[in-house]
Design an enzyme around this catalytic site. Structure first.
Site, mmCIF file in Angstrom:
data_model
loop_
_atom_site.group_PDB
_atom_site.id
_atom_site.type_symbol
_atom_site.label_atom_id
_atom_site.label_comp_id
_atom_site.label_asym_id
_atom_site.label_seq_id
_atom_site.Cartn_x
_atom_site.Cartn_y
_atom_site.Cartn_z
ATOM 1 N N GLY A 13 -49.714 -9.098 5.987
ATOM 2 C CA GLY A 13 -49.850 -10.557 5.903
ATOM 3 C C GLY A 13 -51.158 -11.098 6.439
ATOM 4 N N THR A 15 -53.855 -12.102 4.863
ATOM 5 C CA THR A 15 -54.416 -13.240 4.134
ATOM 6 C C THR A 15 -53.632 -14.519 4.425
ATOM 7 O OG1 THR A 15 -55.169 -11.729 2.404
ATOM 8 C CG2 THR A 15 -55.172 -14.069 1.872
ATOM 9 N N LYS A 31 -64.581 -13.054 3.265
ATOM 10 C CA LYS A 31 -63.994 -11.741 3.021
ATOM 11 C C LYS A 31 -65.151 -10.794 2.687
ATOM 12 C CE LYS A 31 -60.453 -8.919 1.753
ATOM 13 N NZ LYS A 31 -59.200 -8.654 2.477
#
Length: 202
Positions: A13, A15, A31
């Site tokens: 999890g 993101t 990113k």
């Protein structure tokens, strides 16, 4: 404030937690490496879940194959070069999201933890409950301590049995802050905002 979000593994999890942190700190997002899912990348998810006005800096590397970056890069005849990564210059807070866990290889000799060390920013470690998560969490904390990388936040993503949470939290340093994020069944902009408000009220 600059923060590198990593996890104890893949699919814990990162993101979603990065979206919550981006919203909470009113931050920009970066990113460095995107492997696979180029049609709905993590940067695109952040914009969808946080807001279209969120500043998302371009990835240094974008690969087609959803795999470890060193493998994805090799498939395209590329070798990831750590010197290519430059922390975006911004006056805002910045959330940086890694790929997988600390020991995910970027090339044959360098790993995500080497990128964190190069960028020289503290870490938020995302933990999710599953059989083996205690071991993976404590190994991640040990690796960070060995490199003298500051663990600024431990993020408990979802439900944890009492004894699992207890043993993990007993093995972090006193200055590490704990953030608890509830399970999100339906990831939407509204739900991300709701969780952010819950954090603000704690």
């Amino acid at each position: 404030m600059k923060l590198f979000v990593t996890g104890i593994g893949t699919e814990v999890g990162k993101t979603v937690c990065s979206a919550v942190l981006t919203k909470y700190f009113n931050a920009d997002y970066w990113k460095p490496v995107q492997s696979g899912d180029l049609d709905f990348s993590d940067s695109m998810k952040i914009k969808s879940w946080v807001g279209e006005n969120t500043v998302c800096y371009p990835e240094t590397y974008r690969f087609q194959l959803a795999a470890s970056p060193h493998q994805s890069a090799k498939e395209q005849g590329i070798t990831v070069n750590l010197n290519e990564f430059k922390l975006p210059q911004t006056q805002n807070n910045l959330i940086v999201e890694g790929a997988g866990g600390l020991m995910v290889p970027l090339n044959d000799t360098e790993f995500i933890i080497d990128l964190i060390e190069k960028l020289n920013i503290p870490v938020a470690l995302v933990v999710r409950n599953y059989l083996g998560c205690i071991n993976h969490t404590l190994l991640s904390i040990l690796a960070l301590n060995q490199r003298k990388i500051k663990l600024q936040y431990l993020i408990l993503n979802g439900y944890f049995p009492f004894d699992t949470e207890r043993i993990i939290c007993e093995n972090i340093q006193s200055e590490t802050k704990i953030i608890r994020i509830p399970d999100i069944k339906n990831i939407t902009k509204e739900n991300i905002e709701s969780i952010t408000k819950q954090l603000e009220n704690r």
